[in-house]
Write an enzyme that holds these catalytic residues in place. Structure first.
Site, PDB file in Angstrom:
ATOM      1  N   TYR A  74      17.376   1.838   2.274  1.00 18.69           N
ATOM      2  CA  TYR A  74      17.716   1.520   1.192  1.00 18.69           C
ATOM      3  C   TYR A  74      18.776   2.358   0.496  1.00 18.69           C
ATOM      4  O   TYR A  74      19.162   1.947  -0.628  1.00 18.69           O
ATOM      5  CB  TYR A  74      16.351   1.710   0.254  1.00 18.69           C
ATOM      6  N   HIS A  88       0.732  -1.237   0.011  1.00 16.27           N
ATOM      7  CA  HIS A  88       0.001  -0.192  -0.164  1.00 16.27           C
ATOM      8  C   HIS A  88       0.794   1.351   0.105  1.00 16.27           C
ATOM      9  O   HIS A  88       0.326   2.340   0.308  1.00 16.27           O
ATOM     10  CB  HIS A  88      -0.815   0.012   1.374  1.00 16.27           C
TER      11      HIS A  88
END
Length: 488
Positions: free
Chosen positions: A258, A171
């Site tokens: 990341y 989502h």
């Protein structure tokens, strides 16, 4: 319509309830069967009682069964939904704790980075077991909907090695779009049209149009910097927006893991995060949140059961993809969403074997991806770094090759920015030994790893991280909720 949906890991009580009520918002789906399965009889009992209460309160013919026999739950199912966390909070705590000894500070640790890679090693053997059951006893045309992280690795393994029809669902795109609509002053997120593409948790809004008007980088930067809340909570995302020219779907805390630039030094971490909520960058934030949520649910369960007596309100159907995909496949009402699938040329400048997250349309013919998308070069480069780690991690999980696992962790952007090769080798040994009960493919490697650990000279430290908070007690959570309610 009458068909069967199996939910694996249904003990994720809150999320299972959301999926259940969303699906029952589709009028044609009242007469279906939900087969719940989980390792925990206790959690299964709680969620079944809640769903039974919903069925009774709404006068539905819907059937709900619950069993710890996964194969029985999958038997005959047309759709199989997975929301499992292999190892639970016990293993997850090690995903955060052990890397901290080597200077790696994670907010979530469930996608890549040291924690996400080991999470994938635990999940992938189990995912392949699910796929075996699906091939053997599910409906002939069964579809596997994976909600479990690490999304790309799990989906990659299910498609490449499990050989079942799989789509990964998240989502993050919807939440990012809601933010953008809010800062641009839209009355509703529906006013925003967008193309968002990349890989899970590194998906990029490469085209934005508000009521048909194209939004450029400068306007979006100004809108975020002027927003009284997001300007503080999303400092890192705004910085990436300024440098890359496009906004990332993922939260401030997730995105920071990341990239190799924002969490590699403790003094830099506090500059880029916000402590108003776990998702904005707190050390081990999601572990703390998950622990508090579990404790809260266990204690306040009677209230959750009572709330289940309310009528289903279709206007409150969530934007989770699952119910909308099922509706499109079964009724031919077309749905547009963002799905995790094998690339196969959909994104022109990412590898064909990678699992991408990109726009697609669903109808009775299946999921059809919008092809020919090219990412901005900086976005593609960032995605590539993660894809290479994901590929090695999947191959390591399949083969049980601990040396390949270490190379995957070594090539992780944040790990590589913080740790030396010697530290990575020892850290992986320590994590594999600590989590051996959930890593059957590495059983042969555990004795040698223990031997190396007993002789290691690599120094570690006990460190809570740059921005750690303690798990709050039930009393503290009650007091906070009461104060928020009073403020409103």
């Amino acid at each position: 319509m009458s068909f069967k949906i199996a939910i694996i890991g249904a003990g994720s009580v809150g999320f299972t309830k959301k999926l259940f009520t969303d699906i029952l918002c589709v009028p044609e789906f009242k007469d279906i069967e939900f087969a719940l399965t989980d390792l925990s009889e206790h959690n299964l009992g709680m969620i079944k009682a809640i769903l039974d209460r919903i069925v009774e309160a709404n006068g539905l013919p819907t059937r709900v069964t619950a069993t710890t026999d996964r194969r029985k739950a999958i038997e005959g199912a047309r759709y199989i939904i997975s929301c499992v966390r292999v190892g639970g909070l016990e293993a997850y705590a090690d995903d955060i704790r052990i890397p901290l000894k080597y200077g790696i500070d994670q907010c979530v640790g469930d996608t890549i980075c040291a924690g996400g890679i080991l999470y994938g090693q635990r999940n992938i053997p189990v995912i392949l077991d699910f796929c075996k059951d699906i091939r053997e006893v599910a409906d002939t045309n069964a579809k596997f909907l994976n909600y479990a992280n690490p999304m790309a690795m799990n989906t990659w393994a299910a498609i490449e090695y499990g050989k079942v029809d799989t789509v990964g669902l998240c989502h993050g795109v919807q939440h990012g779009a809601e933010q953008i609509a809010a800062v641009l002053g839209a009355k509703s997120p529906r006013e925003l049209d967008y193309v968002c593409s990349g890989i899970n948790h590194q998906t990029w809004f490469i085209d934005l149009r508000l009521n048909g008007r194209k939004i450029d980088k400068d306007e979006l930067v100004a809108a975020f910097e002027a927003h009284p809340v997001y300007s503080q909570q999303e400092k890192l995302r705004i910085d990436v927006l300024k440098r890359f020219g496009v906004y990332s779907t993922e939260s401030n805390g997730h995105l920071s893991e990341y990239l190799p630039w924002y969490r590699k030094r403790p003094d830099e971490i506090t500059r880029w995060i916000d402590m108003s909520d776990w998702i904005h960058g707190e050390t081990g934030g999601y572990l703390r949140y998950s622990t508090e949520t579990r404790n809260w649910f266990e204690t306040e369960y009677p209230q959750f059961l009572e709330a289940a007596s309310k009528p289903i309100d279709a206007s409150k159907r969530s934007n989770e993809h699952a119910s909308h995909i099922l509706e499109a496949l079964e009724t031919n009402r077309v749905y547009r969403g963002h799905f995790n699938v094998k690339n196969d040329g959909v994104i022109t400048n990412l590898p064909r074997d990678a699992i991408i997250e990109s726009p697609g349309f669903v109808d009775r013919f299946g999921i059809n991806m919008a092809a020919g998308i090219t990412l901005p070069e900086a976005c593609a480069a960032t995605c590539m770094a993660s894809i290479n780690v994901q590929r090695m991690s999947v191959h390591a999980a399949i083969s049980g090759d601990i040396d390949l696992l270490k190379l995957a962790v070594l090539h992780d952007p944040l790990v590589g920015a913080v740790s030396t090769p010697d530290e990575v080798w020892q850290m992986v040994d320590e994590m594999v030994v600590a989590q051996a009960q959930w890593l059957p493919q590495y059983a042969h490697a555990v004795p040698a790893a223990k031997e190396r650990l007993s002789k290691s000279t690599v120094k570690t430290r006990e460190w809570a991280g740059a921005a750690r908070r303690n798990v709050r007690s039930i009393e503290e959570l009650r007091a906070e909720k009461a104060a928020l309610k009073q403020a409103v």
